[in-house]
Scaffold this active site. Sequence first.
Site, mmCIF file in Angstrom:
data_model
loop_
_atom_site.group_PDB
_atom_site.id
_atom_site.type_symbol
_atom_site.label_atom_id
_atom_site.label_comp_id
_atom_site.label_asym_id
_atom_site.label_seq_id
_atom_site.Cartn_x
_atom_site.Cartn_y
_atom_site.Cartn_z
ATOM 1 N N GLU A 1 2.668 36.977 24.125
ATOM 2 C CA GLU A 1 3.318 37.854 25.112
ATOM 3 C C GLU A 1 3.639 39.140 24.367
ATOM 4 O O GLU A 1 4.501 39.159 23.484
ATOM 5 C CB GLU A 1 4.556 37.158 25.677
ATOM 6 C CG GLU A 1 4.134 35.935 26.484
ATOM 7 C CD GLU A 1 5.288 35.063 26.960
ATOM 8 O OE1 GLU A 1 6.430 35.270 26.539
ATOM 9 O OE2 GLU A 1 5.014 34.155 27.762
ATOM 10 N N CYS B 1 10.266 44.095 27.539
ATOM 11 C CA CYS B 1 8.816 44.364 27.539
ATOM 12 C C CYS B 1 8.320 44.823 28.893
ATOM 13 O O CYS B 1 7.331 45.515 29.004
ATOM 14 C CB CYS B 1 8.068 43.119 27.093
ATOM 15 S SG CYS B 1 8.444 41.703 28.140
ATOM 16 N N GLU C 1 3.595 52.557 23.980
ATOM 17 C CA GLU C 1 4.874 51.930 24.347
ATOM 18 C C GLU C 1 5.995 52.519 23.486
ATOM 19 O O GLU C 1 5.893 52.523 22.262
ATOM 20 C CB GLU C 1 4.783 50.414 24.107
ATOM 21 C CG GLU C 1 6.066 49.683 24.448
ATOM 22 C CD GLU C 1 6.023 48.208 24.035
ATOM 23 O OE1 GLU C 1 5.658 47.921 22.879
ATOM 24 O OE2 GLU C 1 6.372 47.356 24.863
ATOM 25 N N LYS D 1 10.781 30.984 14.077
ATOM 26 C CA LYS D 1 11.259 32.110 13.279
ATOM 27 C C LYS D 1 11.726 33.219 14.230
ATOM 28 O O LYS D 1 10.921 33.863 14.886
ATOM 29 C CB LYS D 1 10.162 32.668 12.368
ATOM 30 C CG LYS D 1 10.745 33.644 11.345
ATOM 31 C CD LYS D 1 9.753 34.594 10.760
ATOM 32 C CE LYS D 1 9.539 35.824 11.586
ATOM 33 N NZ LYS D 1 10.724 36.689 11.754
HETATM 34 P P1 NAD Z 1 7.262 42.632 16.260
HETATM 35 O O1 NAD Z 1 5.855 42.338 16.612
HETATM 36 O O2 NAD Z 1 7.548 43.686 15.246
HETATM 37 O O3 NAD Z 1 7.994 41.328 15.707
HETATM 38 C C1 NAD Z 1 8.073 40.147 16.458
HETATM 39 C C2 NAD Z 1 8.207 38.975 15.530
HETATM 40 O O4 NAD Z 1 7.022 38.851 14.757
HETATM 41 C C3 NAD Z 1 9.352 39.093 14.529
HETATM 42 O O5 NAD Z 1 9.941 37.815 14.390
HETATM 43 C C4 NAD Z 1 8.645 39.511 13.249
HETATM 44 O O6 NAD Z 1 9.324 39.147 12.076
HETATM 45 C C5 NAD Z 1 7.339 38.756 13.373
HETATM 46 N N1 NAD Z 1 6.214 39.333 12.638
HETATM 47 C C6 NAD Z 1 5.952 40.634 12.389
HETATM 48 N N2 NAD Z 1 4.783 40.756 11.711
HETATM 49 C C7 NAD Z 1 4.297 39.500 11.534
HETATM 50 C C8 NAD Z 1 3.130 38.974 10.903
HETATM 51 N N3 NAD Z 1 2.224 39.758 10.333
HETATM 52 N N4 NAD Z 1 2.962 37.638 10.918
HETATM 53 C C9 NAD Z 1 3.856 36.818 11.505
HETATM 54 N N5 NAD Z 1 4.990 37.264 12.110
HETATM 55 C C10 NAD Z 1 5.198 38.589 12.125
HETATM 56 O O7 NAD Z 1 8.000 42.940 17.630
HETATM 57 P P2 NAD Z 1 9.492 43.399 17.840
HETATM 58 O O8 NAD Z 1 9.618 44.809 17.351
HETATM 59 O O9 NAD Z 1 10.406 42.364 17.309
HETATM 60 O O10 NAD Z 1 9.633 43.360 19.443
HETATM 61 C C11 NAD Z 1 9.322 44.435 20.272
HETATM 62 C C12 NAD Z 1 7.925 44.267 20.833
HETATM 63 O O11 NAD Z 1 7.819 43.014 21.490
HETATM 64 C C13 NAD Z 1 7.577 45.287 21.905
HETATM 65 O O12 NAD Z 1 6.245 45.675 21.744
HETATM 66 C C14 NAD Z 1 7.733 44.516 23.206
HETATM 67 O O13 NAD Z 1 6.993 45.007 24.297
HETATM 68 C C15 NAD Z 1 7.250 43.170 22.784
HETATM 69 N N6 NAD Z 1 7.763 42.136 23.692
HETATM 70 C C16 NAD Z 1 6.914 41.544 24.565
HETATM 71 C C17 NAD Z 1 7.386 40.562 25.451
HETATM 72 C C18 NAD Z 1 6.515 39.877 26.471
HETATM 73 O O14 NAD Z 1 6.957 38.901 27.066
HETATM 74 N N7 NAD Z 1 5.297 40.340 26.706
HETATM 75 C C19 NAD Z 1 8.730 40.216 25.400
HETATM 76 C C20 NAD Z 1 9.560 40.857 24.492
HETATM 77 C C21 NAD Z 1 9.074 41.819 23.627
HETATM 78 O O1 6OD Z 2 11.725 36.053 31.591
HETATM 79 C C1 6OD Z 2 10.920 35.616 30.769
HETATM 80 O O2 6OD Z 2 10.564 34.435 30.727
HETATM 81 C C2 6OD Z 2 10.330 36.530 29.791
HETATM 82 N N1 6OD Z 2 9.371 36.005 29.003
HETATM 83 C C3 6OD Z 2 10.778 37.793 29.684
HETATM 84 C C4 6OD Z 2 10.257 38.730 28.784
HETATM 85 C C5 6OD Z 2 10.912 39.875 28.563
HETATM 86 C C6 6OD Z 2 10.440 40.841 27.630
HETATM 87 O O3 6OD Z 2 11.131 41.580 26.969
#
Ligand code: NAD
Ligand code: 6OD
Length: 490
Positions: free
Chosen positions: A252, A286, A388, A176
């Site tokens: 992640e 992230c 964040e 998804k």
């Molecule tokens: P989000 O948590 O709002 O959503 C991520 C995904 O989860 C979406 O597909 C959303 O529809 C789904 N989702 C939301 N609530 C859910 C639930 N209760 N059950 C199941 N699925 C659910 O995150 P976002 O706003 O899309 O992305 C930004 C965030 O992601 C930031 O906090 C960023 O730091 C983090 N991020 C982390 C990494 C990493 O590798 N650590 C990478 C990219 C983004």
């Molecule tokens: O480079 C990757 O594999 C990875 N997971 C990056 C994450 C980026 C976050 O926004």
Amino acid sequence: MKQYRNYIEGAFVESERRFPDINPATGSQVAEVHEASAEMVRAAIAAGHRAVKGPWGRLPVPERAALLYRIADEIERRFDDFLQAEMEDTGKPVSLASTLDIPRGAANFRVFADILKTAPLESFRTDLPDGAQALNYAVRKPLGVIGVISPWNLPLLLLTWKVAPALACGNAVVAKPSEETPATATLLAEVMDSVGLPPGAFNLVHGFGPGSAGEFITTNPGIDAITFTGESRTGSAIMRAAADNVRPVSFELGGKNAAVVFSDCDFDAAVDGLMRAIFLNTGQVCMCTERVYVQRPIFDAFVRALAQRVSTLRIGDPTDKATTMGPLASAEHREKVLGYFQLAREEGATFVTGGGVPAMQSRLAEGFWVEPTVITGLHESARCMREEVFGPICHLAPFDTEEEAIALANDTPYGLAASVWTRDLDTAHRVAQSMRVGQAWVNSWFLRDLRAPFGGSGISGVGREGGLHSLNFYSDITNVCIRVPGTRAA
Ligand code: NAD
Ligand code: 6OD
């Protein structure tokens, strides 16, 4: 109007419920997305189980790997389609999507096919008291059906980072993508279809989190493991859903990442590196740096140099090759980021640059733009220092000693990434190893070797993916122990 459909057991499936996909650079609708119903998600999971028990699960490793290479080739053949779709969905500049997102989408499949073919398996010989031996060896089997839930910031890169190793290990996937960025995931389904992946091995469902496809996946006991990238708060909700049937999770999550800049650094390289670390993808990575600690003797000069470089960022049309910064990903996200700009003012920050909305012309006027923003002067306990933001903003503060810098950088419940800027090798190793994070870069940022472990400490994640870590998460491992009587080999 383009239609983004679900992909279940090798067929594109329409839904009565639709939602719009918006181009963040213009605010205009680019497609209609078909939201999967609970029934469709159940069908996708059932299809996954049939695939794992059927031809997909029985495919020998070389043939599985060959299919992954074909997926990578096909993404590259359709490079321009993926590029256009990613730009429309996210507003990211062509210079970024064409060098990071789309190439990594293909590379993820190639790299995990290679890792699978060369992955070692553990084996141990045990000498038994009666002179016999026992041979232990581990075998890797598919876990079953993996729920993959991904965010909007690097849509293709982060989806394929999980889909590729999950498929490499012989699992089926129900993926998804974020509701904000369904486009490249839909193209990926077309790719899976055209390379002849057995039906049910890859399923795509569109929708939201709670009360929609996200929740339908995480609460379904037919899902054997959940891999998720997104906000830490969402990770908590998914962990609760996974607890019911004791399913493994790999998370992640968010970050509040620090950079530590020592006086002896290569000054220009540190400014260049941090410009990337702060503003790449409009700060929506992230691992982006939101807290910069600079050793006092170079602090003022560093703030001035960064501010000067910010003025050279080209904010504008993502399709223009000269553009270096696009809009934020959605109207909702812009409200959140502007809310933090306002909060920073209330908390007493000095705005060195930015803090507002740039004036954009003609078709870009309705896009979700914000200015690149550099601030100073906040107390460490300010909310803007602890939460964040996930936008183009960073705070700079001075430090005196190495111990102080380490303490400041680590003073956060997050633990995703950090960078250290110094010419002294001893300092580099000492400080990098002291960072309580999953990734500590030295004189660099976001350099990735996909064989290396990747993940977060603290509330930034659970587990590590990358290389063998991914294979281990996506595999069910059985240790076979066989008694070998009477052998005397040394
Ligand atoms: P989000 O948590 O709002 O959503 C991520 C995904 O989860 C979406 O597909 C959303 O529809 C789904 N989702 C939301 N609530 C859910 C639930 N209760 N059950 C199941 N699925 C659910 O995150 P976002 O706003 O899309 O992305 C930004 C965030 O992601 C930031 O906090 C960023 O730091 C983090 N991020 C982390 C990494 C990493 O590798 N650590 C990478 C990219 C983004
Ligand atoms: O480079 C990757 O594999 C990875 N997971 C990056 C994450 C980026 C976050 O926004």
